[in-house]
Motif scaffolding. Sequence first.
Motif, PDB file in Angstrom:
ATOM      1  N   ALA A  38       0.834  -1.203   0.000  1.00 31.53           N
ATOM      2  CA  ALA A  38       0.000   0.000   0.000  1.00 31.53           C
ATOM      3  C   ALA A  38       0.873   1.260   0.000  1.00 31.53           C
ATOM      4  CB  ALA A  38      -0.936   0.000   1.202  1.00 31.53           C
ATOM      5  N   ALA A  39       1.944   1.246   0.792  1.00 28.62           N
ATOM      6  CA  ALA A  39       2.846   2.399   0.838  1.00 28.62           C
ATOM      7  C   ALA A  39       3.564   2.564  -0.497  1.00 28.62           C
ATOM      8  CB  ALA A  39       3.851   2.236   1.976  1.00 28.62           C
ATOM      9  N   ALA A  40       3.997   1.459  -1.100  1.00 17.77           N
ATOM     10  CA  ALA A  40       4.672   1.533  -2.395  1.00 17.77           C
ATOM     11  C   ALA A  40       3.730   2.071  -3.465  1.00 17.77           C
ATOM     12  CB  ALA A  40       5.205   0.155  -2.788  1.00 17.77           C
ATOM     13  N   LYS A  41       2.465   1.633  -3.435  1.00 22.65           N
ATOM     14  CA  LYS A  41       1.480   2.117  -4.408  1.00 22.65           C
ATOM     15  C   LYS A  41       1.227   3.610  -4.213  1.00 22.65           C
ATOM     16  CE  LYS A  41      -3.242   1.469  -6.108  1.00 22.65           C
ATOM     17  NZ  LYS A  41      -3.391   2.875  -6.362  1.00 22.65           N
ATOM     18  N   PHE A  46       2.478   9.148  -6.849  1.00 22.37           N
ATOM     19  CA  PHE A  46       3.073  10.477  -6.932  1.00 22.37           C
ATOM     20  C   PHE A  46       4.401  10.460  -7.689  1.00 22.37           C
ATOM     21  CE2 PHE A  46       0.165  10.925  -3.393  1.00 22.37           C
ATOM     22  CZ  PHE A  46      -0.387  12.186  -3.625  1.00 22.37           C
ATOM     23  N   GLY A  47       4.779   9.305  -8.218  1.00 17.89           N
ATOM     24  CA  GLY A  47       5.990   9.205  -9.012  1.00 17.89           C
ATOM     25  C   GLY A  47       7.256   8.964  -8.209  1.00 17.89           C
ATOM     26  N   TYR A  48       7.118   8.421  -7.022  1.00 21.16           N
ATOM     27  CA  TYR A  48       8.277   8.167  -6.160  1.00 21.16           C
ATOM     28  C   TYR A  48       8.335   6.698  -5.770  1.00 21.16           C
ATOM     29  CZ  TYR A  48       8.373  13.219  -5.691  1.00 21.16           C
ATOM     30  OH  TYR A  48       8.431  14.554  -5.951  1.00 21.16           O
ATOM     31  N   SER A  49       9.498   6.300  -5.268  1.00 19.26           N
ATOM     32  CA  SER A  49       9.647   4.950  -4.715  1.00 19.26           C
ATOM     33  C   SER A  49       9.726   5.077  -3.197  1.00 19.26           C
ATOM     34  CB  SER A  49      10.921   4.297  -5.248  1.00 19.26           C
ATOM     35  OG  SER A  49      12.063   4.941  -4.711  1.00 19.26           O
ATOM     36  N   LEU A  50       9.626   3.948  -2.527  1.00 14.10           N
ATOM     37  CA  LEU A  50       9.743   3.970  -1.065  1.00 14.10           C
ATOM     38  C   LEU A  50      11.126   4.439  -0.638  1.00 14.10           C
ATOM     39  CD1 LEU A  50       7.848   0.756   0.070  1.00 14.10           C
ATOM     40  CD2 LEU A  50       7.106   3.129   0.217  1.00 14.10           C
ATOM     41  N   SER A  51      12.168   4.087  -1.388  1.00 10.97           N
ATOM     42  CA  SER A  51      13.514   4.531  -1.014  1.00 10.97           C
ATOM     43  C   SER A  51      13.652   6.044  -1.179  1.00 10.97           C
ATOM     44  CB  SER A  51      14.587   3.792  -1.814  1.00 10.97           C
ATOM     45  OG  SER A  51      14.435   4.035  -3.190  1.00 10.97           O
ATOM     46  N   ASP A  52      12.945   6.630  -2.176  1.00 12.17           N
ATOM     47  CA  ASP A  52      12.947   8.094  -2.303  1.00 12.17           C
ATOM     48  C   ASP A  52      12.351   8.739  -1.060  1.00 12.17           C
ATOM     49  OD1 ASP A  52      13.985   7.960  -4.906  1.00 12.17           O
ATOM     50  OD2 ASP A  52      11.987   8.004  -5.830  1.00 12.17           O
TER      51      ASP A  52
END
Length: 108
Positions: A38-41, A46-52
């Motif tokens: 859910a967090a990754a989605k 918004f065009g970001y990854s979880l690491s971003d």
Amino acid sequence: MNADLKSMTRKDLEKLRKDVDAALKSVESRELKMAHDAAAKAAADFGYSLSDLAEMAGGKKRGGLKSVSAPKYRNPADATQTWTGKGRQPDWYKTEMANGTDPSTLEI
């Protein structure tokens, strides 16, 4: 499931505890994956990854190595004891300062 715990034997209760622990571990693993997905989605929307997002929050990327500072000071009584000059002062450094030693004489 309604279990009458008072009528169960110790053996039955231990098996029940084992089954509950296994079920909890399974549910926790499943829910953690769901939260991650859910967090990754949400980030991807918004065009970001979880690491971003982790970097933006001041976190570190997984697998990154922690940088180690070179030692700056050495204990004159025991050359194996050093200190980078960052973080808490070691006891030997505090003792030297209390005895009036100039910090520059301890520099490596």
